[in-house]
Design a protein around this motif. Structure first.
Motif, PDB file in Angstrom:
ATOM      1  N   ARG A  70       0.693  -1.222   0.250  1.00 56.70           N
ATOM      2  CA  ARG A  70      -0.184  -0.027  -0.134  1.00 56.70           C
ATOM      3  C   ARG A  70       0.808   1.150  -0.104  1.00 56.70           C
ATOM      4  NH1 ARG A  70      -5.334   0.836   0.716  1.00 56.70           N
ATOM      5  NH2 ARG A  70      -5.928   2.975   1.421  1.00 56.70           N
ATOM      6  N   ARG A  74       1.555   3.684  -3.610  1.00 51.28           N
ATOM      7  CA  ARG A  74       1.218   5.108  -3.621  1.00 51.28           C
ATOM      8  C   ARG A  74       2.619   5.923  -3.421  1.00 51.28           C
ATOM      9  NH1 ARG A  74      -4.147   6.153   0.545  1.00 51.28           N
ATOM     10  NH2 ARG A  74      -5.214   4.764  -0.543  1.00 51.28           N
ATOM     11  N   SER A 110      -2.487  13.724  -3.880  1.00 56.21           N
ATOM     12  CA  SER A 110      -2.342  12.713  -2.759  1.00 56.21           C
ATOM     13  C   SER A 110      -3.251  12.474  -2.077  1.00 56.21           C
ATOM     14  CB  SER A 110      -0.984  12.933  -1.906  1.00 56.21           C
ATOM     15  OG  SER A 110      -1.051  14.093  -1.350  1.00 56.21           O
ATOM     16  N   ALA A 175      -3.747   2.489  -5.392  1.00 54.78           N
ATOM     17  CA  ALA A 175      -2.818   3.296  -6.109  1.00 54.78           C
ATOM     18  C   ALA A 175      -2.972   2.844  -7.793  1.00 54.78           C
ATOM     19  CB  ALA A 175      -1.469   3.208  -5.727  1.00 54.78           C
TER      20      ALA A 175
END
Length: 293
Positions: A70, A74, A110, A175
């Motif tokens: 994760r 990202r 983000s 992502a």
């Protein structure tokens, strides 16, 4: 035959904007008025190719370990968006404003505000990186890269299927390295997390037909490689002729249409290798442009 005209319009808008931005950025840098690419400072070498292969292998390894996937996915995605955005803004703003705006936009990206912001990040990320990458390689190398990775895409999707596994892992970890394309235009304003959550359920077989899921709709994904590789090849033509590059890029949109039709008219909806038909029409466009110019 299903046409899915509304869905294709969204695909064309996103893909077309990326192509346009990438070619514009590459052309501005090719003029030699901006410092990032000139006098052979940036050149893609065999060593760079090895590094990219190692990086891709590392990404696939990470995808099999959920604890670190994760954060890692990202991080890579945000890095791509920041790098590409800064390259693009370098053609529009002077330093340090290009860096400041790139940082601000990346921060907004983000936060995962909505699907529209996500797609804008992908447009800037791929457009900027493809501009630098494409200008640093020869036309011959770009052609070899496009053909080789198209064959790889076929093997990775239909034979080993590890690309499907990788894509699933990226979706599950929020992502998505590519465009999130909603069935309806209002879907661009839905939260990115809701879109990826729904896609995760879809890939696990919990949803088999397009339908509403909470406030979201069903989404499809167009991967960054399917967008970036044809653009990289088109950009490699910029130093030869901008007209060649534009015609080649235009034919990649025809390849997108072929991919769109193949996807919609499958007997059973499943992941497909999108790059081969796009790459084929891109190469045909290159050959046609050589005859026209």
């Amino acid at each position: 035959m299903k046409l899915g005209f509304s869905l294709f319009i969204k695909e064309v808008i996103l893909f077309g904007l990326t192509l346009t931005l990438g070619l514009y950025t590459a052309y501005q840098y090719s003029l030699g008025t901006i410092d990032i690419i000139q006098d052979g400072v940036v050149r893609f070498t065999f060593t760079d190719l090895v590094v990219l292969l190692i990086l891709f292998s590392a990404i696939f390894f990470i995808s099999r370990h959920k604890r670190i996937a994760r954060f890692s996915f990202r991080f890579f995605l945000i890095l791509i968006v920041f790098s590409g955005t800064q390259v693009v803004l370098g053609t529009l703003l002077s330093s340090p404003w290009d860096l400041a705006v790139a940082v601000l936009f990346t921060l907004i990206f983000s936060l995962g505000v909505n699907v529209l912001v996500h797609n804008l990040g992908i447009i800037f990320g791929i457009g900027g990186i493809a501009a630098v990458f494409g200008l640093s390689i020869s036309v011959e190398f770009g052609l070899i890269l496009l053909v080789t990775l198209s064959l790889y895409d076929i093997i990775a999707v239909y034979v080993t299927k590890h690309m499907v596994t990788l894509a699933r892992s990226m979706v599950e970890n929020g992502a998505v390295f590519g465009f999130l394309i909603p069935l309806e235009f209002r879907g661009f304003f839905y939260g990115k997390e809701q879109a990826t959550e729904f896609l995760g359920r879809l890939k696990h077989g919990q949803e088999t037909t397009p339908r509403k899921a909470g406030i979201g709709e069903n989404f499809m994904i167009l991967g960054s490689g399917d967008i970036g590789l044809p653009l990289i090849f088109a950009v490699s033509l910029v130093n030869v002729s901008l007209t060649l590059a534009i015609i080649t890029a235009a034919f990649s949109l025809l390849g997108l249409f072929v991919t769109h039709l193949l996807f919609l008219n499958q007997e059973k909806r499943r992941a497909m290798a999108a790059l081969p038909p796009i790459a084929t029409l891109t190469i045909i466009g290159y050959l046609v442009s050589l005859l026209v110019i």
